[in-house]
Design a protein around this motif. Structure first.
Motif, PDB file in Angstrom:
ATOM      1  N   VAL A   1       0.831  -1.220   0.000  1.00  0.00           N
ATOM      2  CA  VAL A   1       0.000   0.000   0.000  1.00  0.00           C
ATOM      3  C   VAL A   1       0.855   1.256   0.000  1.00  0.00           C
ATOM      4  CG1 VAL A   1      -1.931  -1.165   1.149  1.00  0.00           C
ATOM      5  CG2 VAL A   1      -0.193   0.006   2.526  1.00  0.00           C
ATOM      6  N   GLY A   2       2.155   1.081  -0.273  1.00  0.00           N
ATOM      7  CA  GLY A   2       3.019   2.244  -0.433  1.00  0.00           C
ATOM      8  C   GLY A   2       3.623   2.794   0.834  1.00  0.00           C
ATOM      9  N   ILE A   3       3.704   2.003   1.883  1.00  0.00           N
ATOM     10  CA  ILE A   3       4.294   2.453   3.155  1.00  0.00           C
ATOM     11  C   ILE A   3       5.584   1.676   3.402  1.00  0.00           C
ATOM     12  CG2 ILE A   3       3.989   2.602   5.664  1.00  0.00           C
ATOM     13  CD1 ILE A   3       0.977   2.825   5.168  1.00  0.00           C
ATOM     14  N   GLU A   4       6.678   2.390   3.629  1.00  0.00           N
ATOM     15  CA  GLU A   4       7.949   1.740   3.959  1.00  0.00           C
ATOM     16  C   GLU A   4       8.006   1.510   5.474  1.00  0.00           C
ATOM     17  OE1 GLU A   4      11.045  -0.201   4.449  1.00  0.00           O
ATOM     18  OE2 GLU A   4      10.490   0.245   2.363  1.00  0.00           O
ATOM     19  N   PRO A   5       7.986   0.248   5.918  1.00  0.00           N
ATOM     20  CA  PRO A   5       7.903  -0.035   7.362  1.00  0.00           C
ATOM     21  C   PRO A   5       9.232   0.026   8.110  1.00  0.00           C
ATOM     22  CG  PRO A   5       7.906  -2.082   6.133  1.00  0.00           C
ATOM     23  CD  PRO A   5       7.926  -0.971   5.106  1.00  0.00           C
ATOM     24  N   MET A   6      10.346   0.023   7.369  1.00  0.00           N
ATOM     25  CA  MET A   6      11.642  -0.022   8.042  1.00  0.00           C
ATOM     26  C   MET A   6      12.146   1.390   8.316  1.00  0.00           C
ATOM     27  SD  MET A   6      11.865  -3.208   8.318  1.00  0.00           S
ATOM     28  CE  MET A   6      13.511  -3.407   8.981  1.00  0.00           C
ATOM     29  N   ALA A   7      12.620   1.602   9.553  1.00  0.00           N
ATOM     30  CA  ALA A   7      13.125   2.920   9.946  1.00  0.00           C
ATOM     31  C   ALA A   7      14.478   3.182   9.302  1.00  0.00           C
ATOM     32  CB  ALA A   7      13.239   2.997  11.464  1.00  0.00           C
ATOM     33  N   GLU A   8      14.817   4.463   9.220  1.00  0.00           N
ATOM     34  CA  GLU A   8      16.128   4.837   8.705  1.00  0.00           C
ATOM     35  C   GLU A   8      17.216   4.319   9.652  1.00  0.00           C
ATOM     36  OE1 GLU A   8      17.128   6.473   5.956  1.00  0.00           O
ATOM     37  OE2 GLU A   8      15.065   6.402   5.205  1.00  0.00           O
ATOM     38  N   PRO A   9      18.381   3.912   9.114  1.00  0.00           N
ATOM     39  CA  PRO A   9      19.480   3.470   9.994  1.00  0.00           C
ATOM     40  C   PRO A   9      19.849   4.567  10.990  1.00  0.00           C
ATOM     41  CG  PRO A   9      19.942   2.947   7.696  1.00  0.00           C
ATOM     42  CD  PRO A   9      18.729   3.828   7.692  1.00  0.00           C
ATOM     43  N   LYS A  10      20.124   4.176  12.226  1.00  0.00           N
ATOM     44  CA  LYS A  10      20.437   5.122  13.289  1.00  0.00           C
ATOM     45  C   LYS A  10      21.746   4.713  13.964  1.00  0.00           C
ATOM     46  CE  LYS A  10      18.555   7.018  17.607  1.00  0.00           C
ATOM     47  NZ  LYS A  10      17.433   6.947  18.591  1.00  0.00           N
ATOM     48  N   LEU A  11      22.600   5.692  14.228  1.00  0.00           N
ATOM     49  CA  LEU A  11      23.881   5.409  14.870  1.00  0.00           C
ATOM     50  C   LEU A  11      23.660   4.850  16.272  1.00  0.00           C
ATOM     51  CD1 LEU A  11      26.990   5.749  14.503  1.00  0.00           C
ATOM     52  CD2 LEU A  11      26.757   7.955  15.664  1.00  0.00           C
ATOM     53  N   LEU A  12      24.415   3.836  16.604  1.00  0.00           N
ATOM     54  CA  LEU A  12      24.329   3.251  17.940  1.00  0.00           C
ATOM     55  C   LEU A  12      24.723   4.281  18.994  1.00  0.00           C
ATOM     56  CD1 LEU A  12      26.056  -0.205  17.252  1.00  0.00           C
ATOM     57  CD2 LEU A  12      23.595   0.205  17.564  1.00  0.00           C
ATOM     58  N   GLY A  13      24.233   4.083  20.213  1.00  0.00           N
ATOM     59  CA  GLY A  13      24.618   4.950  21.314  1.00  0.00           C
ATOM     60  C   GLY A  13      26.063   4.702  21.725  1.00  0.00           C
ATOM     61  N   ILE A  14      26.658   5.654  22.451  1.00  0.00           N
ATOM     62  CA  ILE A  14      28.066   5.564  22.818  1.00  0.00           C
ATOM     63  C   ILE A  14      28.357   4.351  23.691  1.00  0.00           C
ATOM     64  CG2 ILE A  14      27.744   7.113  24.787  1.00  0.00           C
ATOM     65  CD1 ILE A  14      30.903   6.751  22.578  1.00  0.00           C
ATOM     66  N   THR A  15      27.409   3.971  24.560  1.00  0.00           N
ATOM     67  CA  THR A  15      27.627   2.811  25.427  1.00  0.00           C
ATOM     68  C   THR A  15      27.731   1.530  24.613  1.00  0.00           C
ATOM     69  OG1 THR A  15      26.431   3.882  27.241  1.00  0.00           O
ATOM     70  CG2 THR A  15      26.724   1.490  27.374  1.00  0.00           C
ATOM     71  N   GLU A  16      26.824   1.360  23.633  1.00  0.00           N
ATOM     72  CA  GLU A  16      26.850   0.166  22.802  1.00  0.00           C
ATOM     73  C   GLU A  16      28.082   0.156  21.901  1.00  0.00           C
ATOM     74  OE1 GLU A  16      25.548  -3.504  21.152  1.00  0.00           O
ATOM     75  OE2 GLU A  16      25.219  -2.429  23.042  1.00  0.00           O
ATOM     76  N   ILE A  17      28.450   1.322  21.348  1.00  0.00           N
ATOM     77  CA  ILE A  17      29.661   1.406  20.535  1.00  0.00           C
ATOM     78  C   ILE A  17      30.886   1.002  21.362  1.00  0.00           C
ATOM     79  CG2 ILE A  17      31.242   3.027  19.408  1.00  0.00           C
ATOM     80  CD1 ILE A  17      28.782   4.534  18.394  1.00  0.00           C
ATOM     81  N   GLU A  18      30.953   1.501  22.595  1.00  0.00           N
ATOM     82  CA  GLU A  18      32.089   1.185  23.461  1.00  0.00           C
ATOM     83  C   GLU A  18      32.158  -0.308  23.747  1.00  0.00           C
ATOM     84  OE1 GLU A  18      34.247   3.415  27.097  1.00  0.00           O
ATOM     85  OE2 GLU A  18      32.111   3.027  27.392  1.00  0.00           O
ATOM     86  N   ARG A  19      31.006  -0.925  23.960  1.00  0.00           N
ATOM     87  CA  ARG A  19      30.981  -2.372  24.223  1.00  0.00           C
ATOM     88  C   ARG A  19      31.508  -3.154  23.019  1.00  0.00           C
ATOM     89  NH1 ARG A  19      28.101  -6.745  23.170  1.00  0.00           N
ATOM     90  NH2 ARG A  19      26.607  -5.629  21.865  1.00  0.00           N
TER      91      ARG A  19
END
Length: 381
Positions: free
Chosen positions: A314-332
Motif C-alpha cells: 500500500v506504499g508504506i515503507e515499514p523499516m526505519a532509517e538506519p540510526k547510529l548506535l549509542g556511545i555505550t553500545e559502541i564502546e561495548r
C-alpha cells in the motif's frame, strides 16, 4: 576479598553503626547476582595473573572465570595488574589474596587482594569490579580494617618499622582509583575507637536497637526493620510547627520546601524497597489486602514479514532509517575487538556535561557555578 567473617569488613559500614544488623541479617539468605559473580571471576583471574606473573591476555580458560570471560573483564583485570605492578619496587614483597586476622576475638578476618611490604610502608590494594556505585576511600571502614589487619599481621616482615599504610581502591569499570594514607599510629587509634562497636555487634548485646541511616542500603534485613520504618515514617510526617510561619499560612516557606526536598531520596529508597519486598511476598502466597490484576494490554507485531509485505503493497515503507548506535553500545562493541574508543575514534567523541543536579550542601562534590545564561539553558533542557 572472600571468605566472609561473622563481622565481614565489607559490611562494617553497617555493623559499626548498627550493632544489631549482623544478627538480624542471619534470618535472610545471602543471595548473589551476575554483578557479584562477575566480580568474583575478575578477582580469580587477577589472582592467577599476579601469582604467575602474566598479563590478563595470557590467562588461559578456567572454570573460575569462563562464564564471564571476555575483552571487558580482561581489560579490567589488566588495569588492576598494571596498577599493582606500578607500586612494586626492587626491594618490595608482594602478597596476593593474603589472609588477614583483623580482630580474631570478634571473628573479624578477611582476605586482601594484594599487599605490598616496602620498607617502612605497607600498601593494601583492593580490586572493585562494580560499575554502578563509585567507591570512595574517605570514611571507608573496610579499608581501615584491612589497613589495620595488614599492619597487625605483616609488619613483622618489613625491613623497617612500619610508619605508613597506604590503602588503594582500583575500580577499572568506573575509571576510578582512589587512595588514603594512614600513619601506623592513626590506624591503632582508629581501631581502639571502634573496638567497642565491634564487640557490641559480635556479642549481639541485649537491648540494642537498630540505627537507621544511609548504611541500610545493603542490609538484608532492611525491608522488615521496624526502626527503619519508624525513622522513615517520622521523616514523612515532617512537623512544620517549629518553622517560621509564612505570610500565607496555607503556603510552605522556602526553608520548609528545602527540608522536604532533602528527605526525598531516603523516603524514595525505602518505599522502593517495601514495594519490591511486598511484591515478592505476594508472588509466594496470598497477601491479605492485596491482589494481582492483569497488566495493561499492549499490541505487538507477531509476524514482521507479513507486516512489511502488506505495508509495502500500500506504499508504506515499514523499516526505519538506519540510526547510529549509542556511545555505550559502541564502546561495548569496540572493547570486544580489543580496542579503545578514545584511540579508535579520537576527537569524533566529545564529552558533554549533563544538566546540574541539586543536592545537599553537605555533598562532597564542588559547587557548580556556571554563567547565568548557561545555567538557565541547562535547566530548561
Amino acid at each position: 576479598m572472600s571468605n566472609h567473617a561473622k563481622l565481614s569488613p565489607s559490611a562494617s559500614e553497617r555493623w559499626l553503626v548498627c550493632s544489631v544488623a549482623p544478627v538480624r541479617e542471619e534470618a535472610f539468605p545471602d543471595t548473589t547476582n551476575d554483578a557479584a559473580e562477575w566480580g568474583t571471576a575478575a578477582h580469580a583471574m587477577a589472582e592467577h595473573c599476579l601469582t604467575n606473573g602474566i598479563d590478563a591476555a595470557l590467562a588461559s580458560a578456567s572454570y573460575f572465570w569462563d562464564k564471564y570471560d571476555g575483552p571487558e573483564m580482561r581489560e579490567c583485570v589488566q588495569r588492576y595488574l598494571d596498577f599493582v605492578r606500578s607500586k612494586l619496587t626492587p626491594t618490595s614483597t608482594l602478597f596476593v589474596e593474603q589472609r588477614l586476622s583483623i580482630l580474631p576475638e570478634f571473628e573479624i578476618f578477611g582476605t586482601a587482594d594484594a599487599i605490598i611490604v616496602d620498607g617502612h610502608t605497607l600498601r593494601v590494594l583492593d580490586l572493585k569490579g562494580g560499575k554502578g556505585v563509585l567507591v570512595e576511600a574517605d570514611d571507608n571502614s573496610q579499608l581501615s580494617l584491612y589497613g589495620w589487619g595488614a599492619l597487625d599481621s605483616l609488619a613483622w616482615l618489613a625491613s623497617e618499622d612500619i610508619q605508613f599504610v597506604e590503602v588503594y581502591i582500583v575500580q577499572p569499570r568506573r575509571e576510578n582509583i582512589v587512595s588514603k594514607t594512614f600513619t601506623a599510629a592513626e590506624l591503632v587509634t582508629w581501631m581502639d575507637d571502634n573496638r567497642e562497636a565491634a564487640r557490641r555487634a559480635y556479642a549481639a548485646v541485649a537491648g540494642d536497637v537498630a540505627t537507621p541511616g544511609a548504611h541500610c542500603r545493603w542490609c538484608r534485613a532492611r525491608n522488615t526493620c521496624r526502626e527503619r520504618a519508624d525513622y522513615n515514617m517520622a521523616t514523612a510526617g515532617f512537623d512544620f510547627s517549629d518553622e517560621c510561619t509564612p505570610h500565607d499560612p496555607n503556603q510552605l516557606t522556602e526553608e520548609q520546601l528545602v527540608a522536604i526536598f532533602l528527605r526525598l531520596p531516603t523516603l524514595e529508597k525505602w518505599m522502593k524497597d517495601i514495594e519490591g519486598h511486598v511484591a515478592t511476598l505476594a508472588h509466594d502466597h496470598k497477601v491479605h489486602g492485596l491482589k494481582w490484576v492483569a497488566g495493561r494490554a499492549m499490541r505487538k507485531i507477531a509476524d514482521p514479514v507479513r507486516v512489511c509485505t502488506v505495508l509495502r503493497e500500500v506504499g508504506i515503507e515499514p523499516m526505519a532509517e538506519p540510526k547510529l548506535l549509542g556511545i555505550t553500545e559502541i564502546e561495548r562493541l569496540v572493547k570486544e575487538k580489543g580496542l579503545k574508543v578514545s584511540t579508535l575514534l579520537g576527537k569524533a567523541i566529545e564529552v558533554v556535561a549533563s544538566k546540574p543536579v541539586l543536592v545537599s550542601e553537605e555533598d562532597k562534590r564542588p559547587e557548580y557555578v556556571p554563567a547565568a545564561h548557561d545555567f538557565a539553558e541547562e535547566l530548561a533542557q
